[in-house]
Design a protein around this motif. Structure first.
Motif, PDB file in Angstrom:
ATOM      1  N   PHE A 121      72.098   4.803  -3.041  1.00  0.00           N
ATOM      2  CA  PHE A 121      72.786   5.548  -4.030  1.00  0.00           C
ATOM      3  C   PHE A 121      74.185   6.299  -3.610  1.00  0.00           C
ATOM      4  O   PHE A 121      74.141   6.602  -2.381  1.00  0.00           O
ATOM      5  CB  PHE A 121      72.324   6.710  -4.809  1.00  0.00           C
ATOM      6  CG  PHE A 121      71.030   6.102  -5.275  1.00  0.00           C
ATOM      7  CD1 PHE A 121      71.096   5.895  -6.910  1.00  0.00           C
ATOM      8  CD2 PHE A 121      69.759   6.052  -4.769  1.00  0.00           C
ATOM      9  CE1 PHE A 121      69.972   5.530  -7.492  1.00  0.00           C
ATOM     10  CE2 PHE A 121      68.767   5.420  -5.369  1.00  0.00           C
ATOM     11  CZ  PHE A 121      68.870   5.229  -6.726  1.00  0.00           C
ATOM     12  N   ILE A 164      73.633  10.015  -2.261  1.00  0.00           N
ATOM     13  CA  ILE A 164      72.481  10.059  -1.825  1.00  0.00           C
ATOM     14  C   ILE A 164      71.292  10.723  -2.677  1.00  0.00           C
ATOM     15  O   ILE A 164      71.018  11.611  -2.957  1.00  0.00           O
ATOM     16  CB  ILE A 164      72.414  11.059  -0.499  1.00  0.00           C
ATOM     17  CG1 ILE A 164      73.578  10.550   0.426  1.00  0.00           C
ATOM     18  CG2 ILE A 164      71.050  11.050   0.320  1.00  0.00           C
ATOM     19  CD1 ILE A 164      73.872  11.334   1.697  1.00  0.00           C
ATOM     20  N   ALA A 165      70.352   9.799  -2.614  1.00  0.00           N
ATOM     21  CA  ALA A 165      69.044  10.134  -3.405  1.00  0.00           C
ATOM     22  C   ALA A 165      67.857  10.068  -2.409  1.00  0.00           C
ATOM     23  O   ALA A 165      67.164   8.757  -2.547  1.00  0.00           O
ATOM     24  CB  ALA A 165      68.728   9.441  -4.785  1.00  0.00           C
ATOM     25  N   LEU A 166      67.644  10.948  -1.758  1.00  0.00           N
ATOM     26  CA  LEU A 166      66.225  11.114  -0.797  1.00  0.00           C
ATOM     27  C   LEU A 166      65.414  11.990  -1.323  1.00  0.00           C
ATOM     28  O   LEU A 166      65.745  12.928  -2.068  1.00  0.00           O
ATOM     29  CB  LEU A 166      66.950  11.100   0.437  1.00  0.00           C
ATOM     30  CG  LEU A 166      67.737  10.176   1.231  1.00  0.00           C
ATOM     31  CD1 LEU A 166      68.149  10.725   2.438  1.00  0.00           C
ATOM     32  CD2 LEU A 166      66.667   9.048   1.722  1.00  0.00           C
ATOM     33  N   ALA A 206      65.551   8.139  -7.151  1.00  0.00           N
ATOM     34  CA  ALA A 206      65.299   7.369  -5.859  1.00  0.00           C
ATOM     35  C   ALA A 206      63.884   6.721  -6.008  1.00  0.00           C
ATOM     36  O   ALA A 206      63.605   5.659  -5.456  1.00  0.00           O
ATOM     37  CB  ALA A 206      65.372   8.555  -4.536  1.00  0.00           C
ATOM     38  N   LEU A 255      62.238   5.678  -8.479  1.00  0.00           N
ATOM     39  CA  LEU A 255      62.655   4.329  -9.078  1.00  0.00           C
ATOM     40  C   LEU A 255      62.954   3.076  -8.244  1.00  0.00           C
ATOM     41  O   LEU A 255      62.560   1.891  -8.115  1.00  0.00           O
ATOM     42  CB  LEU A 255      63.378   4.421 -10.423  1.00  0.00           C
ATOM     43  CG  LEU A 255      62.888   5.051 -11.607  1.00  0.00           C
ATOM     44  CD1 LEU A 255      63.804   5.380 -12.480  1.00  0.00           C
ATOM     45  CD2 LEU A 255      61.694   4.449 -12.161  1.00  0.00           C
ATOM     46  N   ALA A 304      63.179  -3.400  -8.206  1.00  0.00           N
ATOM     47  CA  ALA A 304      62.604  -3.061  -6.776  1.00  0.00           C
ATOM     48  C   ALA A 304      61.589  -3.794  -6.485  1.00  0.00           C
ATOM     49  O   ALA A 304      61.441  -4.394  -5.098  1.00  0.00           O
ATOM     50  CB  ALA A 304      62.431  -1.737  -6.645  1.00  0.00           C
ATOM     51  N   ARG A 305      60.484  -4.147  -7.221  1.00  0.00           N
ATOM     52  CA  ARG A 305      59.363  -4.868  -6.756  1.00  0.00           C
ATOM     53  C   ARG A 305      59.663  -6.302  -6.295  1.00  0.00           C
ATOM     54  O   ARG A 305      58.809  -7.026  -5.808  1.00  0.00           O
ATOM     55  CB  ARG A 305      58.073  -4.612  -7.639  1.00  0.00           C
ATOM     56  CG  ARG A 305      57.587  -3.222  -7.255  1.00  0.00           C
ATOM     57  CD  ARG A 305      56.462  -2.968  -8.418  1.00  0.00           C
ATOM     58  NE  ARG A 305      56.119  -1.769  -8.332  1.00  0.00           N
ATOM     59  CZ  ARG A 305      55.205  -1.270  -9.218  1.00  0.00           C
ATOM     60  NH1 ARG A 305      54.503  -1.721  -9.809  1.00  0.00           N
ATOM     61  NH2 ARG A 305      54.886   0.329  -9.047  1.00  0.00           N
ATOM     62  N   ASP A 333      62.815  13.353  -6.486  1.00  0.00           N
ATOM     63  CA  ASP A 333      63.994  12.645  -6.941  1.00  0.00           C
ATOM     64  C   ASP A 333      63.556  11.528  -7.687  1.00  0.00           C
ATOM     65  O   ASP A 333      62.989  10.428  -7.178  1.00  0.00           O
ATOM     66  CB  ASP A 333      64.740  12.217  -6.001  1.00  0.00           C
ATOM     67  CG  ASP A 333      66.351  11.675  -6.427  1.00  0.00           C
ATOM     68  OD1 ASP A 333      66.548  11.060  -7.295  1.00  0.00           O
ATOM     69  OD2 ASP A 333      67.179  12.253  -5.852  1.00  0.00           O
ATOM     70  N   LYS A 340      62.439  -2.893 -15.888  1.00  0.00           N
ATOM     71  CA  LYS A 340      62.795  -1.254 -15.496  1.00  0.00           C
ATOM     72  C   LYS A 340      63.119  -1.338 -14.071  1.00  0.00           C
ATOM     73  O   LYS A 340      62.788  -2.484 -13.279  1.00  0.00           O
ATOM     74  CB  LYS A 340      61.490  -0.574 -15.623  1.00  0.00           C
ATOM     75  CG  LYS A 340      61.063  -0.459 -17.185  1.00  0.00           C
ATOM     76  CD  LYS A 340      60.374   0.951 -17.293  1.00  0.00           C
ATOM     77  CE  LYS A 340      59.852   1.100 -18.723  1.00  0.00           C
ATOM     78  NZ  LYS A 340      58.690   0.505 -19.306  1.00  0.00           N
ATOM     79  N   PRO A 341      63.820  -0.402 -13.534  1.00  0.00           N
ATOM     80  CA  PRO A 341      64.384   0.005 -12.198  1.00  0.00           C
ATOM     81  C   PRO A 341      63.087  -0.700 -11.252  1.00  0.00           C
ATOM     82  O   PRO A 341      63.277  -1.256 -10.350  1.00  0.00           O
ATOM     83  CB  PRO A 341      64.908   1.082 -12.037  1.00  0.00           C
ATOM     84  CG  PRO A 341      65.167   1.614 -13.529  1.00  0.00           C
ATOM     85  CD  PRO A 341      64.306   0.881 -14.333  1.00  0.00           C
ATOM     86  N   PHE A 342      61.763   0.019 -11.365  1.00  0.00           N
ATOM     87  CA  PHE A 342      61.052   0.019 -10.246  1.00  0.00           C
ATOM     88  C   PHE A 342      60.229  -1.441 -10.441  1.00  0.00           C
ATOM     89  O   PHE A 342      59.938  -2.061  -9.472  1.00  0.00           O
ATOM     90  CB  PHE A 342      59.754   0.976 -10.670  1.00  0.00           C
ATOM     91  CG  PHE A 342      58.812   0.803 -11.542  1.00  0.00           C
ATOM     92  CD1 PHE A 342      57.733  -0.068 -11.642  1.00  0.00           C
ATOM     93  CD2 PHE A 342      59.072   1.166 -13.064  1.00  0.00           C
ATOM     94  CE1 PHE A 342      56.757  -0.310 -12.507  1.00  0.00           C
ATOM     95  CE2 PHE A 342      58.187   1.080 -14.035  1.00  0.00           C
ATOM     96  CZ  PHE A 342      56.944   0.281 -13.866  1.00  0.00           C
ATOM     97  N   PHE A 352      68.953  -0.228 -13.311  1.00  0.00           N
ATOM     98  CA  PHE A 352      69.254   0.980 -14.116  1.00  0.00           C
ATOM     99  C   PHE A 352      69.875   1.165 -15.302  1.00  0.00           C
ATOM    100  O   PHE A 352      69.410   1.953 -16.103  1.00  0.00           O
ATOM    101  CB  PHE A 352      70.021   2.144 -13.002  1.00  0.00           C
ATOM    102  CG  PHE A 352      68.899   2.452 -12.020  1.00  0.00           C
ATOM    103  CD1 PHE A 352      68.259   3.696 -12.007  1.00  0.00           C
ATOM    104  CD2 PHE A 352      68.509   1.691 -10.778  1.00  0.00           C
ATOM    105  CE1 PHE A 352      67.681   4.292 -11.090  1.00  0.00           C
ATOM    106  CE2 PHE A 352      67.785   2.244  -9.932  1.00  0.00           C
ATOM    107  CZ  PHE A 352      67.191   3.463 -10.041  1.00  0.00           C
ATOM    108  N   ARG A 390      68.038  -0.545  -3.084  1.00  0.00           N
ATOM    109  CA  ARG A 390      69.453  -0.070  -2.944  1.00  0.00           C
ATOM    110  C   ARG A 390      69.573   1.272  -2.472  1.00  0.00           C
ATOM    111  O   ARG A 390      68.736   1.955  -2.227  1.00  0.00           O
ATOM    112  CB  ARG A 390      69.814   0.280  -4.457  1.00  0.00           C
ATOM    113  CG  ARG A 390      68.997   1.231  -5.308  1.00  0.00           C
ATOM    114  CD  ARG A 390      69.593   1.251  -6.663  1.00  0.00           C
ATOM    115  NE  ARG A 390      70.854   1.971  -6.579  1.00  0.00           N
ATOM    116  CZ  ARG A 390      71.679   2.367  -7.670  1.00  0.00           C
ATOM    117  NH1 ARG A 390      71.372   1.998  -8.712  1.00  0.00           N
ATOM    118  NH2 ARG A 390      72.865   2.887  -7.392  1.00  0.00           N
ATOM    119  N   GLY A 397      60.617   1.491  -5.938  1.00  0.00           N
ATOM    120  CA  GLY A 397      59.612   0.764  -6.761  1.00  0.00           C
ATOM    121  C   GLY A 397      58.410   1.404  -7.158  1.00  0.00           C
ATOM    122  O   GLY A 397      57.293   1.309  -7.513  1.00  0.00           O
TER     123      GLY A 397
END
Lengths: 317, 270
Positions: free
Chosen positions: B100, B103-105, A199, A201, B92-93, A196, B87-89, B68, B98, A204
């Motif tokens: 979703f 569900i984004a697993l 997910a 992203l 996150a760092r 995915d 960027k999203p990552f 995002f 977050r 991280g």
């Protein structure tokens, strides 16, 4: 006729067990190489859903680079190191130039892009290294070339040292990759990305870093396969064909499954040798190794369209 | 930061200064304006909710916060500094985790592996070290594993640790997703409709977990929710959106008595 198909081959196997062992051994050697190439495909497919048509030419390109560098007078092991650098640069270049602009495009477009990479590498490789066949620098790399003769059951079993080396190195590489994928955070990131993107992203994971990483791993695999196969058959563009041998392996094992790639590779390597020796040569005039794997894969697909180990696709309605 | 004093909640929790601030955020997709000139802040340690009817732009707002989407206009301030487009990552760092709405697993991986991916933001060992399973990478793995087990314990999902996520029922998947976000030890935890599609019992469980997380780890939480009742019980302050605009902002009680909010939810004759 029935006798020739169902009885005679097995009688042969039992009356000459040493020869059977020889056949199995040779099957194992090619099988482990098929598994290795298939692993390169699976890795890229799992992390980016791209079917990497260029895997075969990467084998040729890696082998040519190695031989080419050595021909320039660079010591063998340094050439290996430099070839790895070249494969890394190639991975970065592919990510920058081909994959990044195509993020989010349909799978078929990315697949076409890998065909593009293939054609480019053929042309580029030929321009730089020339099209003629070359000899792999087996001895210079310190790969043993002799053989050991064993006498099981009072018969004869010849083990080429080259083959033993290939089996050992490939096994170590496969085990190392498995451990890397399953027990490190980087490995987890690779698997996660395949599942995915969004997910991935959100926790991280950088798409770019992982893509460069998997293409580089595919490059390492290509180099090892290139050395192993090049040592047996010489280094030429014809080597590319062995990558297509990975196709039935993937059909058999499923595109997503690492276990599938390994088991499928070994199965095809061993079964095609057995079939060739005991059924192909006496009944069909030989040369069955070119097509047997595909027929086997097709038969498996009839019963399990997702391959032996692939993810079953269940649509919820 | 405009105001670093914070306040004390009715149940006696100390809320800190501003952690994140949205300043005049506008988001357009072509001609459609999803968010129009919205500003609000999120303070350290609070549970902040964004509510609104369907299509109000709540999820878009969350996507702006988590990187995002990049806002067309306006600024995001985080920990006292303006955040450049990221960027999203990268977001996150920086400590923004977050979940979703849908569900984004990582379905093919086990619960444990899924939660472990939450620790990726804390990964410092290099690739070579990881490939060789040597030194730093090994110590990190042990440490990460310990933290992850604590989160798994906390959310009561020990018994499904080794189950592939694809096989779990919906309610549990939601909880695993929360676990993964929590494993990152985020500064801000963004929850996109954490209760969507749940039955009453599951909703109560989830509410309890959200409050416990906030209590136990002091995690700042920003959540989007549909269900008014749940939101009012959970949150310290609420932003109300409708048609991409902010129509209310304040404590649950203030918001409940806001005429615009009542109109948006119950509808008014035009």
């Amino acid at each position: 006729m029935l006798n020739d198909i169902f009885i005679a081959p097995f009688v042969d196997m039992f009356t000459a067990p040493d020869f059977l062992m020889q056949v199995l051994w040779e099957g194992l050697v090619s099988g482990i190489l098929y598994a290795l190439i298939a692993l390169g495909f699976v890795l890229i497919f799992r992390s980016s859903r791209i079917f990497n048509f260029a895997q075969g030419i990467m084998v040729v390109f890696a082998a040519l680079t190695l031989v080419g560098l050595f021909a320039m007078g660079i010591p063998a092991w340094i050439s290996v190191g430099l070839t790895l650098v070249v494969m890394f640069v190639l991975a970065v270049a592919i990510e920058r130039v081909v994959l990044r602009p195509l993020v989010g495009q349909p799978d078929i477009i990315l697949f076409m892009a890998t065909i593009g990479i293939t054609l480019f590498l053929i042309g580029f490789g030929e321009t730089i290294f020339g099209g003629e066949n070359k000899v792999m620098i087996t001895e210079e790399l310190g790969i043993p070339t002799g053989d050991t003769v064993l006498e099981p059951f009072g018969g004869l079993l010849i083990l080429q040292h080259l083959d033993i080396t290939v089996v050992v190195v490939a096994t170590l590489l496969v085990l190392g990759l498995l451990a890397f994928l399953n027990y490190t955070q980087m490995g987890r990131a690779i698997r996660a990305l395949g599942d995915d993107h969004q997910a991935a992203l959100s926790v991280g994971i950088s798409l770019q870093t992982i893509w460069v990483l998997v293409w580089f791993i595919a490059g390492i695999i290509a180099l090892v396969t290139g050395i192993a196969w090049g040592a047996r058959a010489g280094v030429s563009f014809a080597l590319e064909v062995i990558a297509y041998k990975a196709l039935p392996v993937l059909m058999l094992g499923g595109l997503e499954s690492i276990t599938g790639a390994i088991v499928g590779g070994l199965m095809i390597g061993i079964l095609e040798k057995l079939f060739e020796i005991y059924w192909g040569q006496p009944l069909l005039g030989g040369n069955t190794e070119t097509w047997f794997a595909f027929v086997l894969a097709l038969i498996v697909l009839l019963f399990r369209p997702q391959g032996l180990f692939g993810e079953r696709i269940i649509e919820r309605v | 930061m405009k105001d670093t004093e914070g306040y004390v909640t009715a149940d006696g929790r100390q809320i800190g200064g501003t952690l994140m601030e949205m300043r005049n955020i506008t988001l357009r997709f072509g001609g459609v304006v999803a968010i129009q000139d919205i500003s609000f802040d999120i303070r350290e340690g609070e549970v902040r909710a964004i509510i609104g009817p369907n299509g109000a732009g709540k999820s878009s707002m969350l996507n702006v916060i988590s990187g995002f989407y990049t806002p067309s206009e306006g600024e995001v301030w985080y920990k006292g500094a303006k955040r450049p487009p990221m960027k999203p990552f990268e977001v996150a760092r920086q400590g923004v985790a977050r979940t979703f709405q849908n569900i984004a697993l990582f379905e093919g991986m086990t619960v444990l592996d899924n939660v472990m991916t939450g620790r990726l933001t804390h990964m410092n060992a290099g690739i070579a070290s990881q490939a060789l399973w040597w030194g730093k990478a090994r110590d990190e793995e042990m440490e990460n594993r310990e933290k992850v087990e604590r989160v798994i314990d906390f959310l009561e999902i020990q018994n499904i640790r080794k189950t592939p996520v694809g096989r779990l029922p919906y309610g549990l998947k939601k909880r695993v997703e929360l676990a993964r976000a929590l494993a990152a030890e985020p500064s801000i935890l963004l929850l996109d409709e954490p209760m969507a599609g749940m039955n009453v019992e599951e909703k109560e469980d989830m509410s309890r977990f959200i409050l416990d997380v906030n209590d136990e780890f002091g995690t700042t939480i920003c959540l989007i929710e549909h269900d008014m009742g749940v939101v009012m019980d959970l949150s310290d302050r609420v932003v109300v959106m409708d048609y991409g605009k902010k129509i209310g902002d304040g404590t649950p009680d203030e918001v409940r008595n806001n005429q615009d909010v009542i109109d948006a939810y119950l509808g008014v004759p035009h």
